[in-house]
Enzyme design. Structure first.
Site, PDB file in Angstrom:
ATOM      1  CB  SER A  96      14.691 -45.506 -45.117  1.00  0.00           C
ATOM      2  OG  SER A  96      13.289 -45.595 -45.259  1.00  0.00           O
ATOM      3  CG  ASP A 320       9.553 -39.011 -42.550  1.00  0.00           C
ATOM      4  OD1 ASP A 320       8.726 -39.948 -42.454  1.00  0.00           O
ATOM      5  OD2 ASP A 320      10.783 -39.185 -42.590  1.00  0.00           O
ATOM      6  CG  HIS A 323      11.845 -42.466 -42.247  1.00  0.00           C
ATOM      7  ND1 HIS A 323      11.425 -41.739 -43.327  1.00  0.00           N
ATOM      8  CD2 HIS A 323      12.372 -43.601 -42.735  1.00  0.00           C
ATOM      9  CE1 HIS A 323      11.685 -42.410 -44.448  1.00  0.00           C
ATOM     10  NE2 HIS A 323      12.263 -43.548 -44.113  1.00  0.00           N
TER      11      HIS A 323
END
Ligand SMILES: *[C@@H]1O[C@H](CO)[C@@H](O)[C@H](O)[C@H]1NC(C)=O
Ligand SMILES: *[C@@H]1O[C@H](CO)[C@@H](O)[C@H](O)[C@H]1NC(C)=O
Ligand SMILES: *[C@@H]1O[C@H](CO)[C@@H](O)[C@H](O)[C@H]1NC(C)=O
Length: 342
Positions: A96, A320, A323
């Site tokens: 990702s 998160d 990312h």
């Protein structure tokens, strides 16, 4: 006369310095002209990375430009990039964090020619974006280990010495950008395999850093055998750092990246570099095809502010801090990519 020789000497010194300059060493400086584009105009950003759209209130994090020590990075010129890759194709393969960089590149290109025609399709793990007016194709192969992950009768097997499953897809592109690391650390429910296979041996588990190195070596052999370096430029993304422990940046009372609104200034991150980076460098140094490392780890470690935290898919699973928001840090990763092909 002596004075002129001295000036020439200085000029040469400066030139040598610029040529030897390491783009990846420097610091983040405030730049009012940033971000590189208006993310609300980019149609490709998935919710996971779309911080502004998800209501992130602070925007100072968008205003930092990477300034290498002793040289200058060229600005990312999307039109120039599209011209250079007219009729060509670029493939990204990885996890990702690769998708993060892929979508950033899509936005950098699209916003340079807003309204240009495109076709975005997604079939299974493969996304394809074509800029129709330029014939530029960007492909994303979601492939978290690069080596094969195969469902078999005994359960899912991670095969450290094979890339046969998906590597056909990697053939015949003009640029390849690979990445793998984060999934090698996953255990328990997050771990998608039941066995690791090396040759004929099946293992329940093993030292993950050793497994990572064996897999990278398999990938490297594929590149050395199958990639023509005169036709194809190959990059490796490097290790993208996470921020789940403030002790690493000398703020022991800070749990993670949530609430961070500015980067660490200066060029030194107090925490250490992840050992996986040394493994990547070791493998790349032994290859016959010269793979360019996007050595983004240290400079990204300084960006405690650039993660989605609660403004990604967030919520129940916590912030998160892995990312990165788009627009944001991955735009700089793509600026390195651009500078390294100029
Ligand atoms: C970004 O684009 C949106 C939509 O066109 C516009 O409303 C907004 O003002 C723009 N933001 C900036 C900072 O230019
Ligand atoms: C977009 O790509 C899909 C899948 O290849 C294709 O079926 C479709 O016709 C394409 N659309 C355009 C406008 O090119
Ligand atoms: C955070 O890092 C510090 C220093 O490396 C370590 O002592 C501590 O155990 C870590 N905390 C967590 C929750 O991992």
């Amino acid at each position: 006369m002596i004075f002129i020789i001295f000036l020439l000497f200085l000029a040469n010194l400066y030139k040598a310095n610029a040529e030897n300059c390491n783009f990846f060493e420097g610091s983040w400086v405030f730049d009012i002209s940033y971000p590189m584009y208006n993310s609300t105009v980019c149609p490709f950003i998935e919710k996971e990375f779309n911080c502004l759209n998800n209501g992130r209130p602070d925007q100072i994090y968008l205003k930092y430009r990477w300034q290498p020590q002793g040289c200058k990075l060229e600005e990312f010129d999307g039109r120039d990039f599209l011209q250079r890759f007219k009729g060509k194709s670029i493939l990204f393969a990885g996890d990702s964090l690769t998708r993060d960089q892929y979508l950033s590149l899509a936005c950098l290109l699209y916003t340079s020619v807003p309204g240009t025609n495109y076709n975005m399709t997604r079939v299974g793990l493969i996304s394809t974006l074509i800029f129709l007016d330029y014939g530029v194709t960007l492909i994303l192969d979601k492939n978290v280990f690069l080596v094969d992950l195969v469902p078999e009768k005994i359960g899912v097997v991670l095969k450290l010495d094979s890339v046969a499953q998906r590597s056909k897809l990697w053939l015949d592109h003009d640029m390849l950008v690979f990445n793998t690391w984060h999934w090698w650390t996953y255990k328990g429910a997050q771990q998608p395999w039941k066995y690791i296979q090396i040759g004929k041996r099946l293992l329940k588990d093993m030292d993950r850093m050793v497994a990572f190195e064996l897999a990278l070596d398999t990938w490297a052999k594929w590149v050395d055998t199958n990639v023509d370096p005169d036709k194809t430029i190959v990059f490796f993304q490097g290790v993208s750092p996470s921020h789940y422990n403030g002790s690493e940046w000398d703020e022991p009372y800070v749990k993670n990246c949530a609430g961070q609104t500015q980067p660490l200034l200066g060029s030194i991150y107090p925490g250490s570099l992840p050992p996986a980076l040394a493994v990547q460098k070791k493998i790349l140094s032994k290859m016959s095809v010269a793979v360019k490392l996007l050595d983004i780890t240290a400079l990204s470690q300084l960006r405690i502010d650039a993660h989605p935290s609660f403004y990604g898919v967030g919520g129940a699973t916590g912030p998160d801090c892995t990312h990165w928001c788009i627009a944001g840090l991955p735009d700089t990763w793509n600026q390195f990519l651009y500078n390294l092909i100029l």
